[in-house]
Design an enzyme around this catalytic site. Structure first.
Site, PDB file in Angstrom:
ATOM      1  N   ASP A  38       0.956  -1.313   0.128  1.00 58.90           N
ATOM      2  CA  ASP A  38      -0.097  -0.038   0.010  1.00 58.90           C
ATOM      3  C   ASP A  38       0.848   1.229   0.029  1.00 58.90           C
ATOM      4  OD1 ASP A  38      -2.059   1.712   0.059  1.00 58.90           O
ATOM      5  OD2 ASP A  38      -3.030   0.845   1.636  1.00 58.90           O
TER       6      ASP A  38
HETATM    7  C1  NOJ Z   1      -3.819   4.137   0.062  1.00 58.85           C
HETATM    8  C2  NOJ Z   1      -5.079   3.101   0.383  1.00 58.85           C
HETATM    9  O1  NOJ Z   1      -5.078   2.397   1.610  1.00 58.85           O
HETATM   10  C3  NOJ Z   1      -5.464   1.909  -0.865  1.00 58.85           C
HETATM   11  O2  NOJ Z   1      -6.590   1.533  -0.753  1.00 58.85           O
HETATM   12  C4  NOJ Z   1      -5.149   2.937  -2.204  1.00 58.85           C
HETATM   13  O3  NOJ Z   1      -5.606   1.703  -3.183  1.00 58.85           O
HETATM   14  C5  NOJ Z   1      -3.591   3.475  -2.206  1.00 58.85           C
HETATM   15  N1  NOJ Z   1      -3.571   4.418  -1.207  1.00 58.85           N
HETATM   16  C6  NOJ Z   1      -3.409   4.147  -3.551  1.00 58.85           C
HETATM   17  O4  NOJ Z   1      -4.152   5.057  -3.925  1.00 58.85           O
END
Ligand code: NOJ
Length: 738
Positions: free
Chosen positions: A263
């Site tokens: 993430d």
């Molecule tokens: C953080 C989020 O937790 C995740 O769900 C998302 O896909 C990513 N950022 C990318 O934007």
């Protein structure tokens, strides 16, 4: 490309080139070449590294992406195309209801169709991968991200997660209009302590395996191409460095051979969590745990080469990760056609086209849950003086926090939809109040923070106008809700009532008119006790998307008979959390009527049960269930048992009903939940029509994580419940013989 060609390609790449494939950067890096003052400077990357980056995040648009791809390929000696990934969560330009609302449809076909439309639209805009579905199990409505999940049930999440993967990926990623799907957040991100985002997760192995992991596995079995790690810890180890989760379970037990992406900046957070001393250590932990792509840090590109050269990690780890990225690009057909579907003409044809809007309206209609109705609904289209009041009456913020690529102007408001439907003769509209109390400050999501406005003169005027209209109306429709920034990532709340300013509006309107229908726009289950008490009807519309206004009007005026069922329990108060229907009995269960017994597992001030339970939702018609039977009283592991029930529409309107099958394992080597959803069927019945609904029960459905730490069934007695929601009490019994 054949695998042999990919092998040859990998063998020609330098270590740096391979590692660069494992870097993901946001779009700004590709739109600026200014290394010193441009965005590249804050990660300390050279232009050369940016030029070789493997994938990009959240840049969209055919023209822009084709331009970036062209420039990129010109500089890339191996002609490896750039991969474009983004968060397409509940639609791209045509926005569908938030996933929690989609869960309430109990309609996998519609959910699959909406994902397919999201794939079509976003692939026309040049995207290759979406960070969806999120199948994190959620049992705590304080957590803002419950809106991104399909709810509290393991089985429902698995079924709908699979539907989304099928919708995005189609039969083959080589087909036009498809994108690869990335399931997230592996694992158990939905269980942060206290519902506070990013907080510690502490689950027993049993709960993890039995409740939290199965939905991810379902999507992997459906062929989901990517997995994203979670920000949280699991058993004390951050998921992004968790070898047990990723190497042993995901890749080992489940055989996942696709791309694993961190993430956002989660590899850097290994240092903040306190399991890595420095970036080098963080890089080692993540790559050893099988993380292929580093989203938005420079930790891999700055450290992996050193780690290989110093002999700390074998180059094979890098080769394997790079190969998985190349294989994904190959599956998408990018080597043959790096531009895939990206086309401005296609964008014009597809984005927000009538068919897509129609589908959005249909799924939004099915996701709306009627929580209370004393007969005031449905509304008449004529001869009724209606006042639509509230901050959500003329509001385009109906798409939820993640609709980052959509445009608010394309959203149909409630006001517009009501005017479309009944004209302006018998209806008036007023805002009544703001969404948030003055001065309340909530951090922005890709923008400025939101602050509750504070213009007391305007506020007085708004209220006065609303009260005047309410007084004169036959029925008041109050459109209330959370601010869109109150849910979603970083949107945890300790209190889950409507903002006080709106409750105050409700009280004041109630003082002048008791005929109130409350329509709610929100991203989580709320404490609705006061709303329920004051309103004659309560309609849960969630954040319904682009066609939200139409869908709400369809339901209010009975062009669509509501059929949504809650995908997540609504508690009495935060004090009941975590609350979910599939609780255990405990050694001292509380029995109603036994309030004088102190020593039972109960609250002394509120009931144990949810205020509105999982699976619950009303219709304008009524359904009667009768004749619950099993075709045999016992079954062996090889046999299939058939359970059936007859459902009759006993009301005045045609309606859809979700018939729900729950099973209880009465005695196990470990305690078993009081009920578990094991199947559902959505049927449509004309007034007076009856249908017999059958479910096949197999041994597979009876398996769980037993005391011997195996996924297996145990012989013994089971109860079968089939009914309209998780509170159903009628059951029949059978025995599994082994
Ligand atoms: C953080 C989020 O937790 C995740 O769900 C998302 O896909 C990513 N950022 C990318 O934007």
């Amino acid at each position: 490309m054949e695998q042999t060609e990919l092998d040859q390609l990998l063998s020609k790449m330098t270590l740096d080139e391979k590692i660069d494939q494992l870097l993901q950067l946001t779009g700004e890096f590709f739109e600026s070449e200014d290394v010193v003052t441009g965005p590249t400077s804050y990660l300390g990357l050279t232009q050369e590294t940016v030029d070789l980056t493997g994938s990009s995040l959240n840049v969209v648009g055919a023209k822009k992406l084709n331009h970036i791809q062209k420039q990129y390929l010109e500089k890339n000696s191996h002609k490896i195309p750039l991969l474009f990934m983004a968060d397409i969560i509940n639609g791209y330009k045509t926005v569908f209801p938030i996933p929690l609302a989609q869960g309430c449809t109990f309609n996998p076909e519609l959910v699959e169709k909406s994902a397919a439309v999201a794939a079509k639209e976003s692939s026309a805009s040049g995207l290759h991968v979406t960070f969806s579905p999120m199948v994190d199990l959620v049992r705590d409505p304080r957590w803002g991200r419950v809106m991104e999940s399909t709810g509290e049930d393991t089985y429902l999440n698995g079924v709908l997660g699979r539907a989304m993967v099928r919708g995005y990926q189609g039969e083959s990623l080589l087909e036009s209009g498809t994108i690869a799907s990335c399931v997230k957040h592996f694992a158990a991100y939905g269980a942060p302590a206290g519902g506070r985002d990013y907080n510690t997760v502490d689950l027993s192995e049993r709960t993890l395996r039995e409740d939290y992991l199965p939905a991810y596995k379902e999507t992997i079995d459906e062929g989901c191409e990517l997995v994203m790690t979670a920000f949280n810890t699991v058993d004390g180890i951050p998921a992004t460095a968790n070898k047990t989760l990723m190497n042993d379970i995901l890749r080992g037990e489940w055989g996942f051979d696709g791309v694993l992406i961190s993430d956002y900046a989660a590899i850097a957070e290994l240092m903040t969590h306190g399991v890595a001393d420095d970036e080098k250590e963080a890089a080692r932990l993540a790559i050893e745990a099988g993380v292929d792509i580093d989203m938005m840090t420079s930790i891999y590109v700055k450290n992996l080469k050193r780690l290989v050269e110093e002999g700390v990690i074998p180059e094979k780890l890098i080769n394997d990760s790079t190969m998985r990225v190349l294989q994904l690009k190959n599956k998408l057909g990018l080597f043959e056609n790096p531009y895939r579907d990206a086309s401005e003409e296609l964008e014009k044809e597809l984005l927000l086209c009538d068919d897509h809007r129609c589908l959005s309206r249909e799924i939004a209609g099915e996701s709306i849950v009627l929580l209370k109705n004393d007969g005031v609904l449905p509304l008449q289209k004529q001869n009724q003086k209606l006042a639509f009041i509230g901050p959500y009456v003329d509001n385009t913020s109906l798409s939820g926090l993640w609709s980052i690529h959509s445009d608010k102007e394309t959203v149909v408001t409630v006001k517009q939809a009501v005017l479309d439907k009944i004209g302006e003769a018998d209806v008036s509209f007023a805002k009544g109040c703001e969404i948030l109390n003055p001065g309340v400050l909530i951090g922005g999501f890709g923008g400025e923070p939101t602050v509750g406005p504070n213009d007391s003169v305007a506020a007085q005027e708004d209220l006065k106008e609303a009260l005047q209209l309410a007084e004169k109306a036959d029925v008041v429709v109050l459109a209330l809700g959370e601010h869109v920034v109150q849910s979603g990532e970083g949107g945890s709340r300790a209190e889950i009532t409507l903002p006080e300013i709106q409750l105050d509006l409700l009280r004041k309107i109630h003082a002048v008119n008791h005929k109130i229908i409350v329509v709610l726009f929100n991203g989580r289950p709320l404490d609705l006790r006061e709303v329920h008490e004051k309103a004659s009807a309560v309609v849960e519309a969630w954040f319904p998307g682009t066609e939200g206004g139409h869908a709400v009007a369809d339901v209010l005026f009975n062009d669509v008979n509501p059929s949504g069922k809650l995908s997540m329990s609504f508690p009495y108060s935060v004090g009941q959390i975590p609350i979910h229907y599939n609780m255990f009995n405990t050694g001292r269960p509380f029995k109603k009527g036994n309030e004088g017994n102190r020593f039972a597992s109960r609250y002394t001030d509120i009931p144990n049960e949810a205020f509105y339970p999982f699976g619950f939702g009303l219709s304008y018609t009524s359904f009667e269930y009768f004749g619950l039977t099993l075709d045999k009283a016992s079954m062996s592991s090889e046999e299939v048992l058939t359970a059936s029930v007859t459902v009759k529409n006993t009301g005045a309107y045609t309606g859809k009903e979700t018939v729900q099958l729950y099973i209880q394992d009465l005695v196990g080597s470990v305690v078993r939940p009081l009920k578990e959803l094991k199947g559902f069927k959505k049927i449509s019945l004309e007034p007076g029509e009856a249908q017999t609904v059958t479910f096949e029960i197999t041994e597979e459905m009876l398996k769980f994580y037993t005391a011997s730490k195996k996924w297996e069934s145990e012989a013994g007695k089971f109860k079968v419940f089939i009914g309209p929601d998780s509170c159903i009490e009628d059951f029949v019994e059978f025995t599994l013989v082994k």
